[in-house]
Write a protein that holds these residues in place. Structure first.
Motif, PDB file in Angstrom:
ATOM      1  N   VAL A 124       1.127  -1.041   0.388  1.00  0.00           N
ATOM      2  CA  VAL A 124       0.136  -0.430   0.065  1.00  0.00           C
ATOM      3  C   VAL A 124       1.232   0.825   0.273  1.00  0.00           C
ATOM      4  CG1 VAL A 124      -1.846   1.572   1.295  1.00  0.00           C
ATOM      5  CG2 VAL A 124      -2.042  -0.681   1.563  1.00  0.00           C
ATOM      6  N   SER A 125       1.652   1.574   0.880  1.00  0.00           N
ATOM      7  CA  SER A 125       2.647   2.163   0.809  1.00  0.00           C
ATOM      8  C   SER A 125       3.730   2.734  -0.797  1.00  0.00           C
ATOM      9  CB  SER A 125       3.575   2.169   1.871  1.00  0.00           C
ATOM     10  OG  SER A 125       4.648   1.522   1.513  1.00  0.00           O
ATOM     11  N   ASN A 126       4.321   1.742  -1.041  1.00  0.00           N
ATOM     12  CA  ASN A 126       4.287   2.441  -2.499  1.00  0.00           C
ATOM     13  C   ASN A 126       3.407   2.284  -3.925  1.00  0.00           C
ATOM     14  OD1 ASN A 126       7.221   1.576  -1.432  1.00  0.00           O
ATOM     15  ND2 ASN A 126       6.813  -1.077  -1.803  1.00  0.00           N
ATOM     16  N   SER A 164       0.562   3.970  -2.737  1.00  0.00           N
ATOM     17  CA  SER A 164       0.336   5.722  -2.940  1.00  0.00           C
ATOM     18  C   SER A 164       1.526   6.389  -3.486  1.00  0.00           C
ATOM     19  CB  SER A 164       0.652   5.870  -1.167  1.00  0.00           C
ATOM     20  OG  SER A 164       1.374   6.041  -0.880  1.00  0.00           O
ATOM     21  N   VAL A 165       2.916   5.935  -3.303  1.00  0.00           N
ATOM     22  CA  VAL A 165       3.584   7.209  -4.702  1.00  0.00           C
ATOM     23  C   VAL A 165       2.885   7.582  -5.667  1.00  0.00           C
ATOM     24  CG1 VAL A 165       5.924   7.123  -5.291  1.00  0.00           C
ATOM     25  CG2 VAL A 165       5.575   6.269  -2.489  1.00  0.00           C
TER      26      VAL A 165
END
Length: 77
Positions: free
Chosen positions: A66-68, A70-71
């Motif tokens: 998810v964090s990647n 979101s980029v």
């Protein structure tokens, strides 16, 4: 298509940079230039795919967490 700046990224940006470098490397291997833009595809189920129409390369971004994702999602506004 207008050539307008969509987003400016500063600093290391490891995942973003690494992903785009991998796509650029594939273009170099295939002897394709940088004129055609990459496509960021938002699917109806919320998944994101980075696609290079020049080489046919596709990267399913949700595979990287998810964090990647979101980029890249920030590019969609």
């Amino acid at each position: 298509s207008s050539g307008a700046l969509v987003q400016r990224f500063e600093g290391e940006q490891g995942f973003l940079r690494g992903t785009l470098r991998a796509m650029a490397r594939q273009r170099k291997v295939n002897g394709v230039g940088a004129a055609e833009p990459f496509e960021l595809i938002l699917h109806t189920d919320g998944r994101l795919t980075l696609h290079d129409p020049a080489t046919g390369t596709r990267i399913a971004l949700e595979s990287f967490g998810v964090s990647n994702v979101s980029v890249f999602a920030r590019l969609l506004g």
